[in-house]
Write a protein that holds these residues in place. Structure first.
Motif, PDB file in Angstrom:
ATOM      1  N   SER A  59      23.587  46.605   6.317  1.00 31.16           N
ATOM      2  CA  SER A  59      22.077  46.415   5.913  1.00 31.16           C
ATOM      3  C   SER A  59      21.255  47.579   5.901  1.00 31.16           C
ATOM      4  N   LEU A  60      21.572  48.752   6.240  1.00 30.87           N
ATOM      5  CA  LEU A  60      20.824  49.979   6.599  1.00 30.87           C
ATOM      6  C   LEU A  60      19.947  49.666   7.578  1.00 30.87           C
ATOM      7  N   ALA A  61      19.967  48.855   8.422  1.00 34.77           N
ATOM      8  CA  ALA A  61      19.162  48.850   9.760  1.00 34.77           C
ATOM      9  C   ALA A  61      19.404  50.020  10.396  1.00 34.77           C
ATOM     10  N   ARG A  62      18.164  50.548  11.262  1.00 31.18           N
ATOM     11  CA  ARG A  62      18.493  51.575  11.798  1.00 31.18           C
ATOM     12  C   ARG A  62      18.883  51.031  13.315  1.00 31.18           C
ATOM     13  N   ARG A  63      19.660  51.856  13.904  1.00 34.70           N
ATOM     14  CA  ARG A  63      20.194  51.638  15.145  1.00 34.70           C
ATOM     15  C   ARG A  63      18.883  51.549  16.234  1.00 34.70           C
ATOM     16  N   ARG A  64      17.935  52.237  15.958  1.00 33.25           N
ATOM     17  CA  ARG A  64      16.930  52.315  16.962  1.00 33.25           C
ATOM     18  C   ARG A  64      16.235  51.325  16.842  1.00 33.25           C
ATOM     19  N   ALA A  65      15.944  50.713  15.664  1.00 36.19           N
ATOM     20  CA  ALA A  65      15.262  49.526  15.363  1.00 36.19           C
ATOM     21  C   ALA A  65      15.743  48.117  16.613  1.00 36.19           C
ATOM     22  N   CYS A  66      17.032  48.263  16.573  1.00 36.11           N
ATOM     23  CA  CYS A  66      17.307  47.344  17.650  1.00 36.11           C
ATOM     24  C   CYS A  66      16.792  47.406  18.939  1.00 36.11           C
ATOM     25  N   ALA A  67      16.728  48.645  19.452  1.00 39.32           N
ATOM     26  CA  ALA A  67      16.507  49.108  20.696  1.00 39.32           C
ATOM     27  C   ALA A  67      14.736  48.665  20.710  1.00 39.32           C
ATOM     28  N   GLU A  68      14.159  48.951  19.853  1.00 33.83           N
ATOM     29  CA  GLU A  68      12.855  48.539  19.533  1.00 33.83           C
ATOM     30  C   GLU A  68      12.184  47.274  19.755  1.00 33.83           C
ATOM     31  N   VAL A  69      13.393  46.261  19.372  1.00 35.29           N
ATOM     32  CA  VAL A  69      13.316  44.799  19.763  1.00 35.29           C
ATOM     33  C   VAL A  69      13.064  44.654  21.086  1.00 35.29           C
ATOM     34  N   VAL A  70      13.890  45.190  21.875  1.00 37.36           N
ATOM     35  CA  VAL A  70      14.009  45.087  23.286  1.00 37.36           C
ATOM     36  C   VAL A  70      12.488  45.628  23.994  1.00 37.36           C
ATOM     37  N   THR A  71      12.014  46.709  23.379  1.00 36.86           N
ATOM     38  CA  THR A  71      10.807  47.142  23.960  1.00 36.86           C
ATOM     39  C   THR A  71       9.810  46.459  23.709  1.00 36.86           C
ATOM     40  N   LYS A  72       9.511  45.852  22.547  1.00 41.20           N
ATOM     41  CA  LYS A  72       8.709  44.839  21.983  1.00 41.20           C
ATOM     42  C   LYS A  72       8.683  43.480  22.747  1.00 41.20           C
ATOM     43  N   ASN A  73       9.752  42.757  22.913  1.00 39.90           N
ATOM     44  CA  ASN A  73       9.855  41.625  23.351  1.00 39.90           C
ATOM     45  C   ASN A  73       9.657  41.489  25.034  1.00 39.90           C
ATOM     46  N   ARG A  74      10.004  42.557  25.548  1.00 39.33           N
ATOM     47  CA  ARG A  74       9.981  42.598  26.960  1.00 39.33           C
ATOM     48  C   ARG A  74       8.566  42.990  27.349  1.00 39.33           C
TER      49      ARG A  74
END
Length: 419
Positions: free
Chosen positions: A153-168
């Motif tokens: 998908s060309l998703a950035r690896r860091r974007a997954c980590a930013e999901v954790v930051t946002k949701n918590r």
């Protein structure tokens, strides 16, 4: 076709451990709150009761025999379905649409802290001939899927980590969250890599809790509630359970479920104001957002900071805790609070329509979608449909009570590792 609405929600605050109460007491507390919210007597005014549970998680076969007393359903129509909570909502809606009943209560719960060997329960879901003999940890499937998703998908690896930051971070303003905290993407990326490339803080931690939702026909909903929340569309889909032939990088089940729900509702993700979508693992939020036509993976970082649609304003499962089969019902209750305008400091401004999506977890490819609206949101859609007669489809936008504080406490860390 009869309209269907949510008229009552009741839930307990998710917690990593709840040794002082039984699952029956959790169910009872959630049920009392839901019936009080709906303003009805379950012994006289609820026509049908649906439990959503898996015997393996409960440690008791024929578990449907153990739910009537806590829900007020003794000597009444009761059934249990083995799936995820939103599938229970779909079953309730169909019962009402047939004209058979007017009011249905749907219940699901998690008592994960009392499951002695959760890994063994998850392993039992693997194919007994082809996969289970390999002795792999089921979470490894999520790691493989995450790798495939990022690669394709060309998703950035860091974007997954930013999901954790946002949701918590979102969970800090939610009194119904078990795992709120302030974490940076670097905190996430520096946590232990458990199933490459999946890291420890990218797992949603399990929690104990129960949810009951009361659903009614339009006629009953208008009498019971000043602000019913309409179930405009429901869809669900399964892909293959086989690891050998599934589509690893895509969440096709979510896309198909949305298409089904959109045909029923007359609108799709382009017309919603917020969504509560599955984030069992952080990458699943990005993957599901793509499948639901909300955001392309490579643009996710910009979207969650400036996008039009709020994604998991509750904090999602990463912030609130994962409630096993009750997770979808918990997300539905959050969306109902938003559409009622009663979400407090996490309220999304002018929320009129919402999307709720669930996933059943590894190793499944099973998911469901519910589209919801309040009177203002539903009225606008109906006016638009009368004028144009159009049917919308999903599209991808190309633009863009727990403890507080940084870090997880020992109890929460233990809970995460118990998966």
């Amino acid at each position: 076709m009869r309209k269907v609405a949510v008229v009552g929600i009741g839930r307990t605050v998710p917690r990593p451990f709840s040794p002082e109460v039984s699952y029956k007491e959790l169910m009872y507390e959630a049920a009392v709150r839901a019936y009080e919210d709906a303003g009805l007597d379950p012994r006289k005014e609820v026509d049908s009761f649906i439990g959503v549970s898996e015997d393996f998680w409960e440690g008791t076969s024929i578990f449907d025999e153990y739910i009537p007393d806590q829900l007020g359903g003794a000597l009444r129509p009761v059934c249990t379905i083995g799936n995820e909570g939103l599938h229970g909502v779909a079953t309730a809606a169909m019962q009402i649409m047939t004209g058979l009943v007017d009011v249905v209560a749907v219940e699901s719960h998690s008592k994960f802290s009392e499951v002695e060997r959760p890994f063994r329960v998850m392993t039992m879901a693997l194919d007994p001939i082809l996969t289970r003999p390999l002795g792999i940890n089921p979470h490894a499937i999520a790691g493989l899927e995450m790798a495939a998703f990022i690669g394709e998908s060309l998703a950035r690896r860091r974007a997954c980590a930013e999901v954790v930051t946002k949701n918590r971070r979102n969970a800090i303003s939610n009194p119904w969250a078990a795992y709120p905290s302030r974490l940076s993407p670097d905190d996430v990326l520096n946590s232990e890599e458990l199933f490459s490339p999946l890291r420890e803080l990218e797992f949603s931690a399990p929690a104990d809790g129960a949810v009951v939702v009361v659903i009614a026909s339009e006629e009953r909903a208008r009498k019971l509630s000043e602000r019913p929340i309409w179930i405009d569309g429901i869809g669900w889909a399964n892909e293959t359970p086989s690891l050998e032939s599934r589509e690893w990088g895509k969440a096709g089940y979510a896309r198909l479920a949305l298409e089904q729900a959109s045909r029923m509702a007359g609108y799709s993700s382009a017309d919603i104001d917020l969504c509560e979508i599955d984030d069992t693992y952080a990458y699943k939020e990005v993957q599901h957002a793509e499948a639901l036509g909300i955001c392309e993976p490579e643009r996710y970082t910009n979207y969650i900071s400036r996008g039009r649609i709020d994604i998991n304003p509750s904090g999602g499962s990463l912030g609130c805790g994962h409630l096993l089969d009750a997770t979808g019902l918990f997300k539905l209750a959050e969306a109902v609070e938003q559409l009622r305008g009663t979400a407090g400091s996490r309220q999304v401004k002018d929320a009129r329509r919402a999307l709720v999506q669930s996933w059943r977890g590894v190793p499944t490819t099973s998911g469901a979608v519910v589209l919801l609206s309040n009177d203002e949101g539903r009225g606008e859609v109906e006016r638009r449909m009368r004028v144009s007669g159009r049917k919308t489809v999903a599209r991808v936008e190309k633009s863009g009570g727990g403890h507080r504080g940084k870090g997880a406490g020992d109890a929460r860390a233990r809970a995460r590792r118990r998966w």
